[in-house]
Design a protein around this motif. Structure first.
Motif, short mmCIF file in Angstrom:
data_model
loop_
_atom_site.label_atom_id
_atom_site.label_comp_id
_atom_site.label_asym_id
_atom_site.label_seq_id
_atom_site.Cartn_x
_atom_site.Cartn_y
_atom_site.Cartn_z
N PHE A 32 7.45 -0.36 -2.45
CA PHE A 32 6.32 0.53 -2.17
C PHE A 32 6.55 1.81 -2.97
CE2 PHE A 32 3.77 2.67 1.48
CZ PHE A 32 2.58 2.30 0.91
N LYS A 40 3.45 7.05 1.55
CA LYS A 40 4.44 5.99 1.77
C LYS A 40 5.11 6.12 3.13
CE LYS A 40 7.02 6.91 -1.77
NZ LYS A 40 6.37 8.20 -2.11
N ASP A 157 12.90 3.67 3.96
CA ASP A 157 12.29 4.76 3.21
C ASP A 157 13.36 5.37 2.31
OD1 ASP A 157 10.53 6.65 2.31
OD2 ASP A 157 10.09 7.51 4.27
N SER A 188 10.30 1.78 0.38
CA SER A 188 9.81 2.71 -0.63
C SER A 188 10.97 3.17 -1.50
CB SER A 188 9.17 3.94 0.05
OG SER A 188 10.17 4.75 0.67
#
Length: 235
Positions: A32, A40, A157, A188
Motif C-alpha cells: 500500500f 494509508k 504500517d 504500507s
C-alpha cells in the motif's frame, strides 16, 4: 481474506479516504503506497477496528469489522508505524501478555517465542524492561508479538522503519512464510524497492483515492515502481 468496499472517512472538512475498495486474497503480500497524508494509516486503522469510518464496509474472512469486531480481531495482527508497547513490562512479560490475550497455549507460546526471539537475536534482552529497548528492538518485539498467535492476516504500517538489514531480511522471509501457509499481508511502505521485489500486488493511493492497483506487473509495466509512483504523483 480482507475486503474493503467503498471505504470513506472524513476528519471535519478533510476527506482522508474517499470511496476506497481493495480485496486482499489468501497467499498475497499486498503493498500500500502513497505520500504522507494520502490515507494509508487511516485505511489500516479502519481495517483493524481501531478507527471508525463514515461509510463503506470492511470484512475479514467474511466477517464485518463493524458487526463483529472481536471475531475479526482474533484472526488478525496489526503493527502500527510507532508500536505503543507497555514499556513498564519486560519483553518476555509483554509477549506472554499478548499470548494470554489470544489464548495461545503455554507450550506453543514458549516454542514460538524461543524461535522468533532467536531469529531476531533478542533472546538475551527479553528479561530487560522494554523502556530500555532501542527503537529497533521495540520494532522486533512488536513483530514477534504479531506473529505469536499465528494470525490469518497481518496488517503493518511502515514495518521496516528502524530495522537493521538483517532484521528486515528476516521479516520479509516471515511475511512470505505466512502467505505460503495461506495467510495474507497488507502493509504500507515508502521503501518502493522493497515493495517491488516483495509484493504480489500493490495499490497506490493519492489524496484518499485509489489511483492504481493490481499485480506488480500490471501496475508498473516495463518501468520501475518508483518511476510509476512519481509519474502518478505528478499528475
Amino acid at each position: 481474506m480482507l475486503r474493503i468496499e467503498h471505504l470513506t472517512k472524513t476528519f471535519g472538512e478533510k476527506v482522508a479516504v474517499d470511496d476506497l475498495s481493495l480485496h486482499i486474497a489468501p497467499g498475497e503480500i499486498y503493498g500500500f503506497i502513497g505520500h504522507n497524508g494520502a490515507g494509508k494509516t487511516t485505511t489500516l486503522r479502519s481495517a483493524v477496528g481501531i478507527q471508525s469510518f463514515d461509510s463503506g464496509e470492511i470484512c475479514i474472512c467474511g466477517t464485518s469489522i463493524k458487526a463483529d469486531p472481536l471475531a475479526c480481531k482474533r484472526q488478525i495482527a496489526y503493527i502500527p508505524d510507532n508500536p505503543d508497547l507497555y514499556e513498564f513490562m519486560s519483553g518476555i512479560k509483554y509477549l506472554n501478555f499478548i499470548a494470554d490475550v489470544f489464548g495461545v497455549p503455554a507450550d506453543l507460546r514458549a516454542a514460538r517465542i524461543a524461535d522468533y526471539a532467536a531469529r531476531f537475536e533478542l533472546t538475551a534482552d527479553l528479561a530487560q524492561p522494554i523502556t530500555a529497548y532501542s527503537h529497533g528492538m521495540k520494532q522486533k518485539l512488536a513483530i514477534i508479538s504479531a506473529w505469536l498467535h499465528d494470525p490469518k492476516l497481518i496488517l503493518m504500517d511502515e514495518p521496516f522503519v528502524g530495522l537493521d538489514p538483517k532484521a528486515a531480511f528476516l521479516l520479509k522471509g516471515m511475511m512470505r512464510e505466512l502467505c505460503d501457509r495461506g495467510g495474507a499481508i497488507f502493509f504500507s511502505t515508502h521503501v518502493l524497492e522493497v515493495a517491488e521485489k516483495l509484493c504480489d500486488k500493490v495499490a497506490i493511493i493519492k489524496q484518499g483515492r485509489l489511483i492504481r492497483s493490481g499485480t506488480m506487473e500490471e501496475v508498473k509495466g516495463d518501468e520501475s515502481l518508483e518511476e510509476v509512483f512519481l509519474e502518478l504523483e505528478a499528475e
